[in-house]
Scaffold this active site. Structure first.
Site, PDB file in Angstrom:
ATOM      1  N   ASN A   1       0.866  -1.185   0.000  1.00  0.00           N
ATOM      2  CA  ASN A   1       0.000   0.000   0.000  1.00  0.00           C
ATOM      3  C   ASN A   1       0.902   1.236   0.000  1.00  0.00           C
ATOM      4  O   ASN A   1       1.431   1.613   1.040  1.00  0.00           O
ATOM      5  CB  ASN A   1      -0.897  -0.022   1.253  1.00  0.00           C
ATOM      6  N   TRP A   2       1.070   1.813  -1.186  1.00  0.00           N
ATOM      7  CA  TRP A   2       1.989   2.953  -1.303  1.00  0.00           C
ATOM      8  C   TRP A   2       1.435   4.235  -0.677  1.00  0.00           C
ATOM      9  O   TRP A   2       2.141   5.224  -0.579  1.00  0.00           O
ATOM     10  CB  TRP A   2       2.308   3.196  -2.784  1.00  0.00           C
ATOM     11  N   LYS A   3       0.170   4.214  -0.309  1.00  0.00           N
ATOM     12  CA  LYS A   3      -0.482   5.419   0.249  1.00  0.00           C
ATOM     13  C   LYS A   3      -0.279   6.595  -0.717  1.00  0.00           C
ATOM     14  O   LYS A   3      -0.378   6.402  -1.923  1.00  0.00           O
ATOM     15  CB  LYS A   3       0.030   5.730   1.651  1.00  0.00           C
TER      16      LYS A   3
ATOM     17  N   GLU B   1      -5.636  -5.097  10.494  1.00  0.00           N
ATOM     18  CA  GLU B   1      -4.668  -4.022  10.714  1.00  0.00           C
ATOM     19  C   GLU B   1      -5.058  -3.237  11.964  1.00  0.00           C
ATOM     20  O   GLU B   1      -5.827  -2.265  11.880  1.00  0.00           O
ATOM     21  CB  GLU B   1      -4.674  -3.058   9.521  1.00  0.00           C
TER      22      GLU B   1
ATOM     23  N   SER C   1       3.151  -1.920  10.709  1.00  0.00           N
ATOM     24  CA  SER C   1       4.594  -1.854  11.003  1.00  0.00           C
ATOM     25  C   SER C   1       5.349  -3.113  10.587  1.00  0.00           C
ATOM     26  O   SER C   1       6.272  -3.556  11.274  1.00  0.00           O
ATOM     27  CB  SER C   1       4.828  -1.570  12.490  1.00  0.00           C
TER      28      SER C   1
ATOM     29  N   HIS D   1      -9.607   1.070   4.813  1.00  0.00           N
ATOM     30  CA  HIS D   1      -8.303   1.324   5.450  1.00  0.00           C
ATOM     31  C   HIS D   1      -8.504   2.288   6.626  1.00  0.00           C
ATOM     32  O   HIS D   1      -9.314   3.214   6.543  1.00  0.00           O
ATOM     33  CB  HIS D   1      -7.315   1.918   4.432  1.00  0.00           C
TER      34      HIS D   1
HETATM   35  C1  PEP Z   1      -0.986   0.263   5.977  1.00  0.00           C
HETATM   36  O1  PEP Z   1      -0.980   1.403   5.560  1.00  0.00           O
HETATM   37  O2  PEP Z   1      -1.908  -0.488   5.643  1.00  0.00           O
HETATM   38  C2  PEP Z   1       0.087  -0.196   6.848  1.00  0.00           C
HETATM   39  C3  PEP Z   1       0.062  -1.427   7.292  1.00  0.00           C
HETATM   40  O3  PEP Z   1       1.055   0.710   7.130  1.00  0.00           O
HETATM   41  P1  PEP Z   1       2.466   0.435   7.833  1.00  0.00           P
HETATM   42  O4  PEP Z   1       3.043  -0.813   7.229  1.00  0.00           O
HETATM   43  O5  PEP Z   1       3.273   1.641   7.522  1.00  0.00           O
HETATM   44  O6  PEP Z   1       2.201   0.256   9.288  1.00  0.00           O
END
Ligand code: PEP
Length: 249
Positions: A8-10, A171, A212, A102
């Protein structure tokens, strides 16, 4: 068992050139990989890069292993929806997966379970595969109840067949790296959440873990049979780190 690695590049990176550079690095790694791995790599860039990335994915080693995902979808297929991007548009760009629910959209942009449910139904109606994010804000005594309720509300009205098409990403919000004091979940606690999700849906439901994930901890989750893969946010645009995660599989 095939494992999913969802990137997920956001709202990153900042240019097509940088996006190409990340993909070229991953492609180079895949080309030189000696042992072929059972994995599905799903790249979810911002909308503006989908077209370019779709072309790159279809003309490189990535075409064997990587598919394209979007980070959101409009509720309608066309019409007066300023700023939105529809399912048919995504499909024409080669998108196969769409992230819905999300935590950044739920908690920063105020998306309710009801809205996420409508988006989820739109994803399914467009024959795309939803990656449905769920997770508690705090890990307190109530977290199991919260998770069950969020899951039921998010998937309300879906047939068993439709539920079977959903990939669920567990998540926990406190574990997402952009949140203060974030830290990855303990795999044994993730398993408790995964079991709840499978109890509510089905033992065959594909459940990913996200929060993370780095090259140091990815294996702890990926090696667990009950976990179908990982959703990687922040480090998915750090090419060396991301390739290290791929090496875990
Ligand atoms: C996410 O944006 O779905 C995510 C898991 O972020 P991160 O890996 O940075 O915690």
């Amino acid at each position: 068992m095939k494992k999913y690695i969802v990137a997920n590049w956001k709202m990153n990176p900042q240019s097509v050139a940088e996006a190409e550079d990340i993909l070229a690095y991953i492609d180079e790694y895949l080309k030189n990989e000696t042992e072929k791995k059972e994995r599905s790599l799903i790249i979810c860039p911002p909308f503006v890069f989908l077209d370019d990335i779709s072309k790159i994915l279809s003309t490189s080693q990535l075409s064997q292993q990587a598919e394209l995902g979007a980070q959101d979808i409009a509720l309608a297929d066309s019409g007066a929806w300023t700023g939105e991007v529809s399912g048919p548009m995504l499909k024409r760009l080669g998108v196969s997966y769409v992230i819905v629910g999300h935590s950044e959209r739920r908690w920063k942009m105020g998306e309710s379970d009801e809205l996420v449910n409508k988006k989820l139904k739109t994803v399914l109606a467009n024959d795309l595969t939803p990656i449905v994010c769920v997770g508690e804000k705090v890990r307190d005594n109530n977290f199991k109840e919260f998770l069950k309720n969020q899951l039921s509300a998010t998937l309300a009205g879906l047939s068993d067949d439709e539920k079977g098409k959903c990939i669920i990403a567990y998540e926990p919000v406190w574990a997402i790296s952009s949140n203060p004091d974030s830290h990855p979940d303990k795999p044994e606690d993730t398993l408790k959440a995964v079991n709840i999700i499978k109890e509510v849906l089905s033992p065959n439901t594909l459940v990913l873990y996200g929060g993370s994930v780095t090259s140091k901890n990815a294996k702890d989750f990926l090696l667990l049979e009950q976990i179908a893969g990982v959703l990687v946010g922040g480090v998915s645009v750090q090419k060396e780190e991301f390739v290290q995660i791929l090496k875990n599989l």
